[in-house]
Design an enzyme around this catalytic site. Structure first.
Site, mmCIF file in Angstrom:
data_model
loop_
_atom_site.group_PDB
_atom_site.id
_atom_site.type_symbol
_atom_site.label_atom_id
_atom_site.label_comp_id
_atom_site.label_asym_id
_atom_site.label_seq_id
_atom_site.Cartn_x
_atom_site.Cartn_y
_atom_site.Cartn_z
ATOM 1 N N THR A 125 0.818 -1.217 0.000
ATOM 2 C CA THR A 125 0.000 0.000 0.000
ATOM 3 C C THR A 125 0.848 1.261 0.000
ATOM 4 O O THR A 125 1.968 1.274 0.544
ATOM 5 C CB THR A 125 -0.901 -0.001 1.262
ATOM 6 O OG1 THR A 125 -1.485 1.296 1.429
ATOM 7 C CG2 THR A 125 -0.108 -0.293 2.530
ATOM 8 N N TYR A 149 -1.760 0.243 10.110
ATOM 9 C CA TYR A 149 -2.033 -0.438 8.838
ATOM 10 C C TYR A 149 -0.795 -0.399 7.940
ATOM 11 O O TYR A 149 -0.333 -1.427 7.437
ATOM 12 C CB TYR A 149 -3.233 0.229 8.138
ATOM 13 C CG TYR A 149 -3.425 -0.249 6.721
ATOM 14 C CD1 TYR A 149 -3.820 -1.560 6.470
ATOM 15 C CD2 TYR A 149 -3.195 0.600 5.636
ATOM 16 C CE1 TYR A 149 -3.978 -2.019 5.170
ATOM 17 C CE2 TYR A 149 -3.356 0.152 4.344
ATOM 18 C CZ TYR A 149 -3.746 -1.157 4.108
ATOM 19 O OH TYR A 149 -3.888 -1.605 2.829
#
Ligand code: UDP
Length: 343
Positions: A125, A149
């Site tokens: 990501t 995250y």
């Protein structure tokens, strides 16, 4: 790619019942790759996996199950999408993210090494960059995530680099920017309830599922004051995975870390204007304060993926991305109505 190479490389897709994973399954199947899915259906949907794709319900951390699948399917490559993806939730419950994204990935990588699976593709990501100092952001930019995250994914990238140096496995880590849209044939799309991502929220509003869309921050240092992002169509992203796999097979000594974005940005207002244009109606907008942790602008430098893979995006037009997202929203409403009628 030669057809034999594909049939000799059965692929296991973890999280194949989820949003991006289900599109990867379609892209693989459309291109003739044998594919199986492992998903625990916590956030995925069984209906997102075509009936002719072997489906295993379970956790990626279940080493015995992964060993059985690899042996039954002759798996030669794993595409690992399963994981948790909600940034604010990762701040509130970091251990869930280190369990589902980091520890579970470690278990899966261990099972892959144990079974001699030679290729691994990982969903990473742009959150690994944190708040980039320079935009567009290149792969070599500092990786300083600003939430658990991003860290949970970056740690898995690190594991893969170390494991690939020690064992006969190569990997691709693909760093996604803002993924949106749906399969142009409407075979899958984003189905999870409680969406927080802008395009999904906006098409839900356009479809009458919400009254309005909040614009989080209109005082950023951007052309119209709202946040700018690099929105990538989920089907273009899925094809990038297939091409990355071909590259891993072609050169087993090389691993790849690549941004997946188009290299251009749209502001929140531009996205909402596009939704209005596509529907011919106006969504109600409200102005809200900035959301914690949001960078002003996040745009990929796509030079590396462009130079490495023969990737030619087909759906980069923002109106197309929005139209496909909207099409899926309509289909989802029809499916839910039919479900309600039946039960
Ligand atoms: N955003 C917004 N309203 C929403 C959702 C998002 O204004 O309901 C903004 C957000 O502040 C950011 C951009 O839209 O500037 C993209 O946010 P999203 O949550 O879609 O993805 P992120 O970039 O945070 O992963």
């Amino acid at each position: 790619m030669n057809r034999n190479l594909q049939t000799e490389c059965p692929v296991l897709v973890t999280g194949g019942a989820g949003y991006i994973g289900s599109h990867a399954v379609l892209a693989l199947r459309d291109a003739g790759w044998p594919v199986a899915v492992l998903d625990n259906l916590v956030t995925g949907f069984r209906f997102a996996v075509p009936d002719d794709v072997p489906f295993y319900e379970g956790d990626v951390s279940d080493a015995d199950l992964v060993a059985r699948i690899v042996s039954e399917r002759g798996t030669r490559a794993i595409m690992h999408f399963a994981g948790s993806v909600v940034v604010p939730e990762s701040v509130a419950d970091p251990l869930k993210y280190y369990a589902n994204n980091t520890a579970a990935s470690r278990a899966l990588i261990a099972a892959a090494i144990e079974a001699g699976v030679p290729h691994f593709i990982f969903s990473s990501t742009a959150a690994t960059y944190g708040v980039p100092e320079i935009s567009p952001v290149s792969e070599d930019a500092p990786k300083v995530p600003i939430n658990p995250y991003g860290w949970s994914k970056l740690m898995t990238e690190r594991m893969l680099a170390d494991v690939a140096a020690a064992h006969p496995m190569n990997y691709a880590a693909l760093r996604y920017f803002n993924v949106a849209g749906a399969d142009p044939q409407m075979r899958s799309g984003q189905s999870t309830a409680g969406a927080t991502h802008l395009i999904k929220v906006a098409v839900e509003a356009a479809a009458g599922k919400r009254d309005s869309v909040a614009i989080f921050g209109s005082d950023y240092d951007t052309p119209d004051g709202t946040g700018v992002r690099d929105y990538i169509h989920v089907s273009d992203l899925a094809v990038a995975h297939v091409l990355a796999l071909e590259a891993l097979i072609a050169d087993p000594g090389r691993s790849l870390t690549m941004n997946c974005g188009y290299g251009r940005g749209f502001s929140v207002r531009e996205v909402l204007d596009t939704v209005d244009r596509v529907t011919g109606a106006a969504i109600t907008r409200t102005l809200e304060p900035r959301r914690a942790g949001d960078p002003a602008s996040l745009i990929s430098d796509p030079s590396r993926i462009r130079a490495t893979l023969p990737w030619r995006p087909q759906h980069h037009d923002l109106a197309t991305i929005v139209a496909h997202a909207l099409g899926w929203e309509t289909k989802l409403a029809e499916m839910r109505n039919a479900e309600g009628d039946n039960g």
